[in-house]
Scaffold this motif. Structure first.
Motif, PDB file in Angstrom:
ATOM      1  N   ARG A 134      36.451  40.029  39.314  1.00  0.00           N
ATOM      2  CA  ARG A 134      36.874  40.352  40.686  1.00  0.00           C
ATOM      3  C   ARG A 134      36.040  41.502  41.228  1.00  0.00           C
ATOM      4  N   VAL A 135      35.620  41.369  42.488  1.00  0.00           N
ATOM      5  CA  VAL A 135      34.911  42.428  43.199  1.00  0.00           C
ATOM      6  C   VAL A 135      35.637  42.662  44.520  1.00  0.00           C
ATOM      7  N   PRO A 136      35.425  43.829  45.170  1.00  0.00           N
ATOM      8  CA  PRO A 136      36.259  44.160  46.333  1.00  0.00           C
ATOM      9  C   PRO A 136      35.968  43.411  47.629  1.00  0.00           C
ATOM     10  N   THR A 137      34.724  42.941  47.852  1.00  0.00           N
ATOM     11  CA  THR A 137      34.422  42.310  49.142  1.00  0.00           C
ATOM     12  C   THR A 137      33.573  41.056  48.952  1.00  0.00           C
ATOM     13  N   ARG A 138      33.379  40.336  50.024  1.00  0.00           N
ATOM     14  CA  ARG A 138      32.612  39.097  50.050  1.00  0.00           C
ATOM     15  C   ARG A 138      31.148  39.298  49.699  1.00  0.00           C
ATOM     16  N   THR A 139      30.629  40.505  49.873  1.00  0.00           N
ATOM     17  CA  THR A 139      29.207  40.757  49.604  1.00  0.00           C
ATOM     18  C   THR A 139      28.973  41.746  48.465  1.00  0.00           C
ATOM     19  N   THR A 140      30.039  42.209  47.814  1.00  0.00           N
ATOM     20  CA  THR A 140      29.888  43.138  46.688  1.00  0.00           C
ATOM     21  C   THR A 140      29.312  42.387  45.497  1.00  0.00           C
ATOM     22  N   PRO A 141      28.171  42.836  44.965  1.00  0.00           N
ATOM     23  CA  PRO A 141      27.636  42.149  43.780  1.00  0.00           C
ATOM     24  C   PRO A 141      28.477  42.468  42.553  1.00  0.00           C
ATOM     25  N   PRO A 142      28.459  41.571  41.580  1.00  0.00           N
ATOM     26  CA  PRO A 142      29.150  41.896  40.336  1.00  0.00           C
ATOM     27  C   PRO A 142      28.426  43.045  39.646  1.00  0.00           C
ATOM     28  N   PRO A 143      29.130  43.797  38.807  1.00  0.00           N
ATOM     29  CA  PRO A 143      28.466  44.897  38.106  1.00  0.00           C
ATOM     30  C   PRO A 143      27.354  44.363  37.199  1.00  0.00           C
ATOM     31  N   PRO A 144      26.269  45.127  37.065  1.00  0.00           N
ATOM     32  CA  PRO A 144      25.198  44.676  36.164  1.00  0.00           C
ATOM     33  C   PRO A 144      25.704  44.604  34.729  1.00  0.00           C
ATOM     34  N   LEU A 145      25.169  43.639  33.982  1.00  0.00           N
ATOM     35  CA  LEU A 145      25.586  43.440  32.597  1.00  0.00           C
ATOM     36  C   LEU A 145      24.460  43.849  31.647  1.00  0.00           C
ATOM     37  N   SER A 146      24.848  44.458  30.543  1.00  0.00           N
ATOM     38  CA  SER A 146      23.874  44.745  29.485  1.00  0.00           C
ATOM     39  C   SER A 146      23.470  43.421  28.839  1.00  0.00           C
ATOM     40  N   LYS A 147      22.453  43.443  27.993  1.00  0.00           N
ATOM     41  CA  LYS A 147      22.030  42.217  27.294  1.00  0.00           C
ATOM     42  C   LYS A 147      23.177  41.641  26.472  1.00  0.00           C
ATOM     43  N   GLU A 148      23.952  42.517  25.825  1.00  0.00           N
ATOM     44  CA  GLU A 148      25.083  42.058  25.016  1.00  0.00           C
ATOM     45  C   GLU A 148      26.159  41.433  25.906  1.00  0.00           C
ATOM     46  N   GLU A 149      26.435  42.073  27.049  1.00  0.00           N
ATOM     47  CA  GLU A 149      27.436  41.537  27.975  1.00  0.00           C
ATOM     48  C   GLU A 149      26.969  40.214  28.580  1.00  0.00           C
ATOM     49  N   GLN A 150      25.675  40.097  28.891  1.00  0.00           N
ATOM     50  CA  GLN A 150      25.127  38.833  29.401  1.00  0.00           C
ATOM     51  C   GLN A 150      25.294  37.728  28.362  1.00  0.00           C
ATOM     52  N   ALA A 151      25.017  38.040  27.116  1.00  0.00           N
ATOM     53  CA  ALA A 151      25.161  37.051  26.044  1.00  0.00           C
ATOM     54  C   ALA A 151      26.625  36.624  25.905  1.00  0.00           C
ATOM     55  N   ALA A 152      27.541  37.588  25.974  1.00  0.00           N
ATOM     56  CA  ALA A 152      28.970  37.279  25.866  1.00  0.00           C
ATOM     57  C   ALA A 152      29.426  36.427  27.056  1.00  0.00           C
ATOM     58  N   PHE A 153      28.931  36.759  28.253  1.00  0.00           N
ATOM     59  CA  PHE A 153      29.268  35.971  29.446  1.00  0.00           C
ATOM     60  C   PHE A 153      28.767  34.537  29.287  1.00  0.00           C
ATOM     61  N   GLY A 154      27.505  34.386  28.870  1.00  0.00           N
ATOM     62  CA  GLY A 154      26.933  33.057  28.679  1.00  0.00           C
ATOM     63  C   GLY A 154      27.719  32.235  27.683  1.00  0.00           C
ATOM     64  N   LYS A 155      28.123  32.870  26.595  1.00  0.00           N
ATOM     65  CA  LYS A 155      28.914  32.177  25.569  1.00  0.00           C
ATOM     66  C   LYS A 155      30.265  31.740  26.134  1.00  0.00           C
ATOM     67  N   LYS A 156      30.923  32.631  26.879  1.00  0.00           N
ATOM     68  CA  LYS A 156      32.224  32.306  27.482  1.00  0.00           C
ATOM     69  C   LYS A 156      32.089  31.142  28.465  1.00  0.00           C
ATOM     70  N   ALA A 157      31.061  31.184  29.318  1.00  0.00           N
ATOM     71  CA  ALA A 157      30.849  30.112  30.294  1.00  0.00           C
ATOM     72  C   ALA A 157      30.595  28.779  29.583  1.00  0.00           C
TER      73      ALA A 157
END
Length: 172
Positions: A134-157
């Motif tokens: 969740r982000v606060p507005t229609r144009t707020t980008p998601p927070p940047p992810l570290s390499k580990e967080e990107q890997a975890a996101f990819g695995k979850k997706a």
């Protein structure tokens, strides 16, 4: 021609007024921000409608799913890849992706793109809610992810994709 009479008005359903900049779920996902204008709960499962803010370089990876998807560009231009063929889509144009067809869209410009995405039947919004943040507005980008967080996101997706009848691909 079907001559079956129309069913009565379903009084349990109400008018829905959605304001993209209002108090709606704004979901940060893959660098983009998706605002859920109408969900399956609003449309008796018929479709969902998503306002998408795609920054320069943004857009999802190649994928396919078993529902119809229609995009109308409101602002900017994007490159849509459909079954391996690239097409530039401009503001005011609409494209339709049939169910199960490999596709991808990408903002190759230096300005944000805004588009409406209609998915029929509904369900894609549930996937976005489950994998995004969740982000606060229609144009707020998601927070940047570290390499580990990107890997975890990819695995979850990847793990959730079959539940939502979606498949990620190497190429669209």
């Amino acid at each position: 021609m079907d001559t079956t009479p129309l069913p009565p008005d379903d009084l349990s359903r109400s008018l829905v007024l959605a304001q993209a900049d209002g108090d709606l779920p704004h979901i940060g996902l893959v660098g983009d921000t998706y605002t859920l204008l109408l969900t399956g709960k609003d449309t008796a499962g018929s479709f969902c409608l998503i306002d998408m803010h795609i920054p320069p370089g943004g857009g999802p990876p190649p994928h396919r799913h078993d529902f119809e998807e229609t995009f109308t560009l409101l602002e900017g231009e994007m490159v849509a890849t459909f079954r391996g063929k690239k097409t530039t889509v401009h503001a005011g144009e609409t494209i339709h992706i049939p169910a199960n067809a490999p596709h991808q869209f990408h903002n190759a410009s230096d300005k944000p793109v805004r588009l409406l995405c209609l998915c029929a039947p509904a369900g894609q919004e549930e996937f976005f809610l489950e994998v995004g943040v969740r982000v606060p507005t229609r144009t707020t980008p998601p927070p940047p992810l570290s390499k580990e967080e990107q890997a975890a996101f990819g695995k979850k997706a990847q793990e959730l994709a079959p539940k939502y009848r979606t498949e990620f691909l190497k190429e669209a």
